[in-house]
Write an enzyme that holds these catalytic residues in place. Sequence first.
Site, PDB file in Angstrom:
ATOM      1  N   HIS A 131      43.618  42.425  82.435  1.00  0.00           N
ATOM      2  CA  HIS A 131      44.853  41.647  82.275  1.00  0.00           C
ATOM      3  C   HIS A 131      45.409  41.234  83.642  1.00  0.00           C
ATOM      4  CE1 HIS A 131      44.984  42.278  78.036  1.00  0.00           C
ATOM      5  NE2 HIS A 131      45.299  43.560  78.077  1.00  0.00           N
TER       6      HIS A 131
ATOM      7  N   HIS B 142      40.741  48.091  81.382  1.00  0.00           N
ATOM      8  CA  HIS B 142      41.418  47.210  80.419  1.00  0.00           C
ATOM      9  C   HIS B 142      42.621  46.515  81.065  1.00  0.00           C
ATOM     10  CE1 HIS B 142      42.639  45.962  76.326  1.00  0.00           C
ATOM     11  NE2 HIS B 142      43.856  46.055  76.821  1.00  0.00           N
ATOM     12  N   GLU B 143      43.515  47.309  81.656  1.00  0.00           N
ATOM     13  CA  GLU B 143      44.711  46.729  82.274  1.00  0.00           C
ATOM     14  C   GLU B 143      44.348  45.917  83.508  1.00  0.00           C
ATOM     15  OE1 GLU B 143      47.512  46.705  80.811  1.00  0.00           O
ATOM     16  OE2 GLU B 143      46.940  48.101  79.225  1.00  0.00           O
TER      17      GLU B 143
END
Length: 346
Positions: A31, A27-28
Amino acid sequence: MSISSIWNTVYPVLIAILFFELIIIIHEGGHYFAARLMKIKVNEFSIGMGPKVFQFTKGETKYTLRWILFGGYCAMEGEDSDSDDKNAFINKKVWQRIFVVVAGAVMNLILGLVIVLIITCSQSLVGTTQVAKFDDTAVSAQSGLQVGDTIKSIDGMRVYTTNDVQTGLSRSADSTIDMVVNRNGKDVNLQVEFEMDEYEGIQYIKMDFWLKGVEKTFGNVITQTFKESVSYARMVFLSVHDLLVGRYGLSDLSGPVGAVSVVSSAVKTSVYSMLKIMALLTINVGLFNLFPIPALDGWRLFVLIAEGITRKKLPSKAEYIINAVGLVLLLGVMCLVTFSDITRLF
């Protein structure tokens, strides 16, 4: 207690924790790579939370490993405050910021898709919604359901996969199911009776029939992968719906502790069970993050869409306060759910 028995108890929990950390890293990481692609300055990319194990700097970014492998973050310049840096998040165009915000959830959904593809490829057959046979004592066969029927809906919910059939049966409030099946090219409405079973005080329908499997081809493996992924995604929205209408209470929710318990139990059962739960969890995380709730990516996405329409930015201070309040409320709910998880364990 022997070392072997201790290890057999510990290793499923370790695998569950590492998988949760993988979900967060993916997820990170979404980003992070989206930010780099948009030339946004990333101040720090951290794996884990709490005290640092070690840290190194490359370019403008600090890369950190922390002791508590149950979290992580991608800290961008100007993400939560004003900044004069031209490469700050806040100074980029709306579409660029939207791209960065949704990238984390998209990566979780892609991970879920990959896991479902692995599951589908590892199976000897591809499942369908057609009834193949009944158990010897099947109650459903006595109320109109027949071999060869293709199940199209259960209690008004359209079904496309074997997982949908299981989900539809599990959501029924009683032993009578309204079904629409395709029989010899025609849709037939049925009221099908089932035997009820019980597990830990919860009653559920006993599925007393088997669904047909077909030989794998490249085409049906790809189609089934997407269908099953959409099915898992729909389960997230069905769960939220059931929570909002009062079908489930807060005590029925599971937090990190409960989820680790479920995954570790699945590890002991079979690789298939483990992968299925992993796929559901990563898709759940991806979609839940897009809900317009303060402190989640979905809230920031909502604010950015509003900015794109009105051409007006929400003041950084106001956004910070809203996110802070949302975070406090989310942490409060998480604490309650975690406490409920722990009481269920003991």
